[in-house]
Motif scaffolding. Structure first.
Motif, PDB file in Angstrom:
ATOM      1  N   LEU A   6       1.113  -0.940   0.147  1.00 25.19           N
ATOM      2  CA  LEU A   6       0.351   0.163  -0.176  1.00 25.19           C
ATOM      3  C   LEU A   6       0.708   0.941   0.218  1.00 25.19           C
ATOM      4  CD1 LEU A   6      -2.667  -0.976   2.331  1.00 25.19           C
ATOM      5  CD2 LEU A   6      -2.445  -1.275   0.185  1.00 25.19           C
ATOM      6  N   HIS A   7       1.943   1.269   0.367  1.00 23.88           N
ATOM      7  CA  HIS A   7       3.326   2.579  -0.156  1.00 23.88           C
ATOM      8  C   HIS A   7       2.641   3.514  -0.780  1.00 23.88           C
ATOM      9  CE1 HIS A   7       5.865   0.275  -2.868  1.00 23.88           C
ATOM     10  NE2 HIS A   7       6.187   1.639  -3.032  1.00 23.88           N
ATOM     11  N   ASP A   8       2.591   2.948  -1.854  1.00 21.64           N
ATOM     12  CA  ASP A   8       2.132   3.484  -2.876  1.00 21.64           C
ATOM     13  C   ASP A   8       0.658   3.796  -3.905  1.00 21.64           C
ATOM     14  OD1 ASP A   8       4.968   4.876  -3.625  1.00 21.64           O
ATOM     15  OD2 ASP A   8       5.955   3.749  -4.896  1.00 21.64           O
ATOM     16  N   ILE A   9      -0.010   3.073  -3.314  1.00 17.01           N
ATOM     17  CA  ILE A   9      -1.222   3.134  -3.555  1.00 17.01           C
ATOM     18  C   ILE A   9      -2.104   3.968  -4.182  1.00 17.01           C
ATOM     19  CG2 ILE A   9      -2.740   3.641  -1.305  1.00 17.01           C
ATOM     20  CD1 ILE A   9      -3.313   0.157  -3.942  1.00 17.01           C
ATOM     21  N   THR A  39       4.680  13.783 -11.591  1.00 18.81           N
ATOM     22  CA  THR A  39       4.294  14.396 -10.311  1.00 18.81           C
ATOM     23  C   THR A  39       3.754  13.374  -9.319  1.00 18.81           C
ATOM     24  OG1 THR A  39       2.963  16.416  -9.953  1.00 18.81           O
ATOM     25  CG2 THR A  39       5.945  16.327 -10.368  1.00 18.81           C
ATOM     26  N   PHE A  40       3.715  12.965  -8.072  1.00 15.06           N
ATOM     27  CA  PHE A  40       2.683  12.714  -7.325  1.00 15.06           C
ATOM     28  C   PHE A  40       2.616  12.757  -5.771  1.00 15.06           C
ATOM     29  CE2 PHE A  40       4.659   9.469  -9.782  1.00 15.06           C
ATOM     30  CZ  PHE A  40       3.628   8.366 -11.141  1.00 15.06           C
ATOM     31  N   HIS A  41       2.591  14.271  -6.036  1.00 12.73           N
ATOM     32  CA  HIS A  41       2.549  15.128  -4.703  1.00 12.73           C
ATOM     33  C   HIS A  41       1.652  14.775  -3.484  1.00 12.73           C
ATOM     34  CE1 HIS A  41       5.642  17.518  -6.419  1.00 12.73           C
ATOM     35  NE2 HIS A  41       5.358  18.435  -6.606  1.00 12.73           N
ATOM     36  N   GLY A  42       1.831  14.264  -2.599  1.00 10.78           N
ATOM     37  CA  GLY A  42       1.303  14.152  -1.216  1.00 10.78           C
ATOM     38  C   GLY A  42       0.629  12.728  -0.997  1.00 10.78           C
ATOM     39  N   HIS A  43       1.268  11.553  -2.020  1.00 13.56           N
ATOM     40  CA  HIS A  43       0.885  10.727  -2.558  1.00 13.56           C
ATOM     41  C   HIS A  43       0.384   9.736  -1.369  1.00 13.56           C
ATOM     42  CE1 HIS A  43       4.637   9.454  -2.989  1.00 13.56           C
ATOM     43  NE2 HIS A  43       4.392   8.213  -2.993  1.00 13.56           N
ATOM     44  N   GLU A  44       2.213  10.231  -0.358  1.00 12.23           N
ATOM     45  CA  GLU A  44       1.693   9.388   1.022  1.00 12.23           C
ATOM     46  C   GLU A  44       0.787   9.678   2.333  1.00 12.23           C
ATOM     47  OE1 GLU A  44       4.309  13.289   1.621  1.00 12.23           O
ATOM     48  OE2 GLU A  44       3.867  11.988   0.037  1.00 12.23           O
ATOM     49  N   VAL A  45       0.313  10.616   1.667  1.00 20.22           N
ATOM     50  CA  VAL A  45      -1.406  12.115   2.792  1.00 20.22           C
ATOM     51  C   VAL A  45      -2.213  10.630   2.016  1.00 20.22           C
ATOM     52  CG1 VAL A  45      -1.916  13.635   3.458  1.00 20.22           C
ATOM     53  CG2 VAL A  45       0.661  13.611   3.190  1.00 20.22           C
ATOM     54  N   VAL A  46      -2.461  11.158   1.295  1.00 19.24           N
ATOM     55  CA  VAL A  46      -3.835  10.124   0.334  1.00 19.24           C
ATOM     56  C   VAL A  46      -4.048   8.677   0.778  1.00 19.24           C
ATOM     57  CG1 VAL A  46      -5.322  10.162  -1.411  1.00 19.24           C
ATOM     58  CG2 VAL A  46      -3.495  12.520  -1.338  1.00 19.24           C
ATOM     59  N   GLY A  47      -2.252   8.214   0.623  1.00 17.63           N
ATOM     60  CA  GLY A  47      -2.294   6.823   0.279  1.00 17.63           C
ATOM     61  C   GLY A  47      -3.147   6.741   2.062  1.00 17.63           C
ATOM     62  N   GLY A  48      -2.338   7.047   2.916  1.00 15.79           N
ATOM     63  CA  GLY A  48      -2.455   6.778   4.378  1.00 15.79           C
ATOM     64  C   GLY A  48      -4.130   6.625   4.503  1.00 15.79           C
ATOM     65  N   ARG A  49      -4.812   7.967   4.058  1.00  9.78           N
ATOM     66  CA  ARG A  49      -6.261   7.803   4.092  1.00  9.78           C
ATOM     67  C   ARG A  49      -6.989   6.597   3.252  1.00  9.78           C
ATOM     68  NH1 ARG A  49      -5.846  13.825   3.384  1.00  9.78           N
ATOM     69  NH2 ARG A  49      -6.191  13.733   0.960  1.00  9.78           N
ATOM     70  N   LYS A  72      -2.980   0.901  12.057  1.00 10.29           N
ATOM     71  CA  LYS A  72      -2.325   2.297  12.547  1.00 10.29           C
ATOM     72  C   LYS A  72      -1.067   2.060  12.404  1.00 10.29           C
ATOM     73  CE  LYS A  72      -6.165   2.820  15.979  1.00 10.29           C
ATOM     74  NZ  LYS A  72      -6.186   2.958  17.703  1.00 10.29           N
ATOM     75  N   TYR A  73      -0.347   0.628  12.074  1.00  9.50           N
ATOM     76  CA  TYR A  73       0.735   0.265  11.413  1.00  9.50           C
ATOM     77  C   TYR A  73       1.043   1.250  10.445  1.00  9.50           C
ATOM     78  CZ  TYR A  73       5.052  -2.598  11.197  1.00  9.50           C
ATOM     79  OH  TYR A  73       6.052  -3.507  10.631  1.00  9.50           O
ATOM     80  N   VAL A  74      -0.151   0.238   9.659  1.00 10.98           N
ATOM     81  CA  VAL A  74       0.401  -0.380   8.249  1.00 10.98           C
ATOM     82  C   VAL A  74       0.029   1.756   7.760  1.00 10.98           C
ATOM     83  CG1 VAL A  74      -0.508  -0.822   5.659  1.00 10.98           C
ATOM     84  CG2 VAL A  74      -0.661  -2.227   7.474  1.00 10.98           C
ATOM     85  N   ARG A  75      -0.658   2.402   8.365  1.00 13.93           N
ATOM     86  CA  ARG A  75      -0.958   4.024   7.633  1.00 13.93           C
ATOM     87  C   ARG A  75       0.128   4.262   7.900  1.00 13.93           C
ATOM     88  NH1 ARG A  75      -6.372   7.418   8.976  1.00 13.93           N
ATOM     89  NH2 ARG A  75      -5.657   9.079   8.001  1.00 13.93           N
ATOM     90  N   GLU A  80       2.599   6.674   5.448  1.00 18.42           N
ATOM     91  CA  GLU A  80       2.382   8.063   5.608  1.00 18.42           C
ATOM     92  C   GLU A  80       4.106   8.446   5.787  1.00 18.42           C
ATOM     93  OE1 GLU A  80      -1.808   8.812   7.183  1.00 18.42           O
ATOM     94  OE2 GLU A  80      -0.321   9.332   8.874  1.00 18.42           O
ATOM     95  N   LEU A  81       4.313   8.185   6.772  1.00 17.80           N
ATOM     96  CA  LEU A  81       5.952   8.295   7.005  1.00 17.80           C
ATOM     97  C   LEU A  81       7.276   7.542   5.524  1.00 17.80           C
ATOM     98  CD1 LEU A  81       5.886   7.414  10.774  1.00 17.80           C
ATOM     99  CD2 LEU A  81       5.426   9.388   9.688  1.00 17.80           C
TER     100      LEU A  81
END
Length: 484
Positions: free
Chosen positions: A296-299, A314-324, A342-345, A349-350
């Motif tokens: 899921l890291h680049d989902i 570009t894929f700006h913010g994909h880690e934040v959107v992916g976390g959601r 929560k661990y995976v999220r 995100e990080l």
């Protein structure tokens, strides 16, 4: 494997330890005393022929499986408790050393198209083998006195084991239409065992893929997790992708596939990149949830993809959107929504943070914040990030890995000095409220945040006295004074 006794010594050609023989003999004796034909079947026989460890054994009897299980249990010194499933005509007990014995009466099955639940009636061993999913799982060993140790292999399962082949006993389209979960099981076995799927069987999976819709999500997820837990999970995901089963069970992952080019500028195929990251993680750890983080890291890259003139994709913010997206995907797959989610999220995100540090001068402040935000999961985050370094350019990969080593070294240095991982600021909200005589409020949160940031930024040391003095200072800026 060092063995002091083998099935060969009992006219069997499957190696078996003394401990396993001690579990099989009472079942054979019980069947003999009850006068019911009995056979070892399925996974135990398959895995013994492959030299794989086994934790359980399945027995089929032409007769009353419940009575056989109870009789067999009574012949063990420990007399283990038998669990009876009368509705299904099956029984189970576990030996004191944790070995599971399952019993079922031989049966034949017929299916209706709208359901994977068969109509079951008593049958012969041949009927029971006919209903098995794959030839390698239809192998049986007789435990009967007249032909003890005889391998019963009506579909050439032993030869398929030698050839490394997954094949259905009968017409594959019918096999998969009857029970569509078998399509995922075929892919799972191919992934776990390193086997290939027989072309007609593979073709039938593509043709029958829509039948997977009648399978419950829990069963699909269980098979998917077994694929993810395999030594090289990309094998299973490629098969799911090629058969288009993945379109039906995990469309967000399919959306990662493909590379787009504009003005000669393209981006990598994020589906195959994800599989490489997953395999890299799998080579380093058996942690199922860390493997899910790799998946899921680049989902969110498809949702955040943009082309910028003069720059490229570009894929700006994909880690934040992916976390959601993580909670929604976990909910859809019926995966646990507590700590594993929560661990995976958190890792999703990080996952860019450590790699971004390798591209710039690393400040202690940035390291502290990374250590603080990752907390107890820091080592797993670093495993994910190191696994995320992929490229066909070996020199580029090595350069990134060398830089990443520098980041890891700096993290160790800062952690040894400041002890930030799993750290909590020395000033609590309760102390702030007590010191200034205020109720829970925004001011309490603002003061706590200011103290935490001051320590992480190195403005003040990670000590109580320094933090207390800073608290007084920040409170004064908000017009607050200590109560007397």
């Amino acid at each position: 494997m060092a063995i002091s006794a083998t099935f060969a010594a009992l006219n069997m050609d499957i190696p078996c330890t003394d401990s396993e023989l001690q579990k099989i003999r009472p079942v054979a004796q019980a069947a003999r005393e009850l006068g019911v034909p009995c056979y070892l079947v399925g996974g135990f026989v398959r895995d013994k022929l492959l030299g794989r460890p086994t934790k359980d054994a399945d027995f089929v009897c032409v007769g009353d499986a419940l009575a056989l299980a109870q009789k067999a249990a009574s012949l063990f010194r420990s007399s283990p408790k038998v669990t009876l499933f009368k509705t299904f005509g099956t029984a189970h007990f576990r030996t004191p050393d944790g070995f599971d014995l399952e019993f079922v009466g031989a049966r034949k099955e017929s299916y209706q198209r709208h359901s994977r639940n068969p109509v079951v009636e008593p049958g012969t061993l041949a009927d029971d083998q006919n209903r098995r999913d794959f030839t390698i799982n239809a192998l049986a060993i007789s435990l009967n006195e007249a032909d003890f140790g005889t391998l019963v292999d009506p579909f050439g399962g032993r030869e398929d084991l030698k050839e490394g082949l997954i094949r259905t006993p009968g017409e594959p389209a019918i096999t998969f239409s009857d029970d569509p979960l078998r399509m995922m099981r075929a892919i799972r076995f191919a992934t776990q065992l390193g086997f290939r799927i027989h072309p007609p069987t593979l073709r039938a999976i593509r043709e029958q893929r829509d039948r997977i819709r009648i399978i419950t999500q829990e069963r699909i997820t269980d098979e998917l997790n077994k694929i993810i837990a395999a030594p090289k999970p990309s094998v299973g995901f490629k098969l799911l992708f090629d058969t288009k089963l993945l379109d039906l069970i995990f469309p967000q992952m399919v959306d990662l596939a493909g590379a787009e080019f504009v003005d000669g500028l393209g981006h990598k195929d994020n589906f195959y990149h994800t599989l490489q990251v997953l395999d890299n993680v799998a080579a380093r750890t058996n942690n199922l949830w860390l493997r899910w983080a790799a998946i899921l890291h680049d989902i969110a890259k498809p949702a955040t993809k943009r082309f910028e003139e003069g720059h490229g994709w570009t894929f700006h913010g994909h880690e934040v959107v992916g976390g959601r997206m993580v909670p929604k995907i976990f909910n859809a797959f019926k995966l646990p929504l507590g700590d594993p989610m929560k661990y995976v999220r958190k890792l999703v995100e990080l996952h860019l943070r450590p790699i971004s540090l390798s591209k710039e001068d690393i400040t202690d402040s940035a390291i502290r914040r990374l250590l603080f935000d990752a907390g107890a999961d820091f080592d797993d985050l670093m495993t994910l990030c190191e696994s995320d370094i992929t490229s066909k350019n070996k020199a580029k990969v090595q350069r990134f890995l060398d830089n990443f080593e520098l980041v890891k070294e700096r993290c160790v240095e800062v952690e040894e000095k400041d002890r930030i991982r799993n750290w909590q600021p020395p000033i609590t909200g309760e102390l702030i409220m007590e010191t200034f005589g205020i109720p829970p409020s925004r001011a309490v949160g603002d003061i706590k945040d200011a103290i935490r940031n001051a320590i992480l930024d190195g403005v003040i040391p990670n000590e109580y006295d320094a933090a207390y003095g800073f608290m007084i200072q920040k409170a004064a800026e908000l017009g607050l004074s200590p109560v007397k």
